[in-house]
Design an enzyme around this catalytic site. Structure first.
Site, short mmCIF file in Angstrom:
data_model
loop_
_atom_site.label_atom_id
_atom_site.label_comp_id
_atom_site.label_asym_id
_atom_site.label_seq_id
_atom_site.Cartn_x
_atom_site.Cartn_y
_atom_site.Cartn_z
N GLN A 1 1.05 -1.38 0.15
CA GLN A 1 -0.43 -0.57 -0.11
C GLN A 1 1.15 0.96 1.03
OE1 GLN A 1 -1.96 1.76 3.40
NE2 GLN A 1 -4.14 1.27 2.03
N CYS B 1 -9.12 9.61 3.18
CA CYS B 1 -10.10 10.69 2.45
C CYS B 1 -9.42 11.29 1.65
CB CYS B 1 -10.84 11.37 3.86
SG CYS B 1 -12.67 11.79 3.63
N LYS C 1 -8.16 2.03 -1.61
CA LYS C 1 -8.44 2.22 -0.49
C LYS C 1 -8.92 3.13 -0.26
CE LYS C 1 -8.27 -0.27 4.15
NZ LYS C 1 -8.41 1.12 5.19
N ASN D 1 -15.04 -3.92 4.03
CA ASN D 1 -13.96 -3.58 5.27
C ASN D 1 -15.47 -2.88 6.25
OD1 ASN D 1 -12.01 -1.64 5.98
ND2 ASN D 1 -11.59 -3.55 6.13
C1 LIG Z 1 -4.17 -0.10 13.75
C2 LIG Z 1 -4.78 -0.06 13.00
C3 LIG Z 1 -3.86 0.63 11.55
C4 LIG Z 1 -3.75 1.01 10.38
N1 LIG Z 1 -3.25 1.26 9.20
C5 LIG Z 1 -3.71 1.89 7.98
C6 LIG Z 1 -3.20 1.88 6.97
O1 LIG Z 1 -1.75 1.64 7.07
N2 LIG Z 1 -3.85 1.90 5.76
C7 LIG Z 1 -4.90 2.01 5.23
O2 LIG Z 1 -5.83 1.70 4.00
N3 LIG Z 1 -6.35 1.81 6.44
C8 LIG Z 1 -5.01 1.12 7.74
N4 LIG Z 1 -5.92 1.25 8.83
C9 LIG Z 1 -7.74 0.55 8.37
C10 LIG Z 1 -8.10 -0.17 8.38
O3 LIG Z 1 -7.66 -0.57 7.24
C11 LIG Z 1 -9.51 -1.17 8.36
O4 LIG Z 1 -10.43 -0.04 6.98
C12 LIG Z 1 -10.24 -0.16 8.88
O5 LIG Z 1 -9.56 -0.46 10.69
C13 LIG Z 1 -11.25 -1.10 9.34
O6 LIG Z 1 -11.68 -2.62 9.38
P1 LIG Z 1 -11.41 -3.30 10.60
O7 LIG Z 1 -13.02 -3.04 11.65
O8 LIG Z 1 -11.54 -4.92 9.74
O9 LIG Z 1 -10.21 -3.38 11.37
C14 LIG Z 1 -5.47 0.88 10.05
C15 LIG Z 1 -6.13 0.74 10.90
C16 LIG Z 1 -5.79 0.45 12.37
C17 LIG Z 1 -6.73 0.14 13.45
#
Ligand SMILES: Cc1cc2nc3c(=O)[nH]c(=O)nc-3n(C[C@H](O)[C@H](O)[C@H](O)COP(=O)(O)O)c2cc1C
Length: 368
Positions: A71, A101, A140, A202
């Protein structure tokens, strides 16, 4: 599941989780089975071009870690293009673009035609990447800035027009952060907005049943799981089994299996990061495993001090002894100490969902 030139073994994806979705965690998840594609943490395109060690560590991989998406994050079109070319040359399967966003500025100046300008700018950046590499480029995004600005359908369509191979959408707005429930209708609107490319839903999928509901109610082509994989790295295998067989969901793994996998995860951390750094990093990983252990105060108090593998095993041994007080004559955790079943936010009544949150580790929510 196909996107672009890529054929995946399942339509279940590991979401990028900065600080967690490193090589050891991806290997753990892959060893347990069911996942179609794993993604790295977000990687700053410029840092990669400047050959920063930290950025290179984020894209470290090995033969068992396939197929893999990297990513990328950045807003300078030339940098994103050049970073894409470099990443593609390393042999990964696809490149995902972190859109956090993308319409923040637009919202600040009031939307309208400015919004289309911003969409146009984003689309141009993405087109530069698509044209520069042969592997699929995915994006994403969240649903938009807030409930009044659900721009993801427009953005998804614009990106499809410039050649993006798939869209990942977290069913929340930027304003929501990680609160409130997942907006399944919002994801469905993105599914309906694109012509042919797959949309992957997601957010808050912490059980196989929740994955099924996401598929059923949004029409998405795949689902991506982030925090649910912390609680349950077995979730991909269990979900695939449930979706394919239509039978009831297999039970969560037993305690001994959780301990085995947690220990395996630590071993891989040590292999990849060295003993001291690997153990230090594991201090924040272990408490995710323990959320499904029942009483665990003793372990959590001590695991945050480990610096060696031996210290980890000492903490574990002492915890297992301490835990015996909560076991019945068969060595099983007594009913009253068992953790409550996991239920995703969008499977609950709204007032309950607002009270029960999946914990969110600290970090820059604006890019998540
Ligand atoms: C600790 C943490 C780190 C994350 N890092 C990224 C990231 O590097 N890139 C990204 O697009 N989303 C990131 N996200 C968002 C997740 O990819 C995901 O969209 C979000 O947590 C919702 O999905 P979930 O409920 O299955 O965790 C992060 C979320 C968390 C909690």
């Amino acid at each position: 599941m196909r996107f672009g030139s890529l054929t995946l073994s399942s339509n279940l994806f590991l979401s990028p989780l900065a600080g967690y979705t490193n090589l050891p965690f991806r290997l753990v998840v892959r060893e347990l089975g069911g996942v179609g594609l794993c993604t790295t943490d977000l990687v700053n395109a410029r840092s990669l071009l400047e050959k920063r060690e930290k950025a290179f560590k984020l894209i470290e991989t090995r033969a068992e870690d396939t197929p893999l998406a990297v990513q990328l994050f950045g807003s300078v079109p030339e940098e994103m293009r050049d970073a894409a070319v470099f990443v593609a040359s390393t042999g990964v399967a696809s490149i995902d673009i972190n859109m956090g966003c993308p319409v923040r500025k637009v919202v600040n100046v009031g939307g309208g035609s400015a919004m289309m300008t911003e969409l146009g700018k984003t689309a141009a950046l993405v087109k530069g990447m698509v044209d520069a590499v042969k592997i699929p480029i995915t994006a994403k995004m969240r649903l938009g800035w807030d409930d009044q600005n659900l721009t993801a359908p427009d953005l998804a369509r614009a990106l499809e027009d410039v050649g993006v191979a798939a869209i990942f959408v977290h069913g929340r707005t930027r304003q929501q952060g990680f609160s409130g429930t997942i907006n399944l209708a919002g994801i469905r609107a993105v599914v309906q907005a694109v012509k042919t490319i797959p949309v992957i839903g997601n957010g808050d999928i912490i059980t196989p049943q929740a994955a099924k509901k996401m598929f059923d109610e949004t029409g998405c082509a795949g689902v991506s799981i982030g925090r649910g994989a912390f609680y349950d790295p077995w979730i991909f295998r269990r979900t695939l089994q449930y979706l394919n067989s239509g039978e009831s969901v297999s039970p969560e793994p037993p305690f001994a299996e959780r301990i085995r996998v947690m220990s395996r995860h630590l071993d891989l951390m040590v292999e990849v990061f060295g003993e001291e750094l690997g153990c230090r990093m594991f201090r924040k990983v272990a408490p995710w495993y323990t959320k499904r252990f029942g009483p665990v105060a003793e372990f959590n108090r001590n695991v945050v001090r480990i610096s060696t593998r031996q210290e980890f095993h000492d903490v574990l041994t002492s915890y297992l002894r301490w835990r015996e007080q909560f076991l019945d004559e068969n060595g099983e955790l007594m009913q009253k100490f068992q953790p409550a079943p996991l239920v995703a936010s969008f499977m609950l009544e709204p007032d309950v969902a607002n009270r029960q949150h999946i914990p969110v580790p600290k970090g820059p929510v604006e890019v998540w």
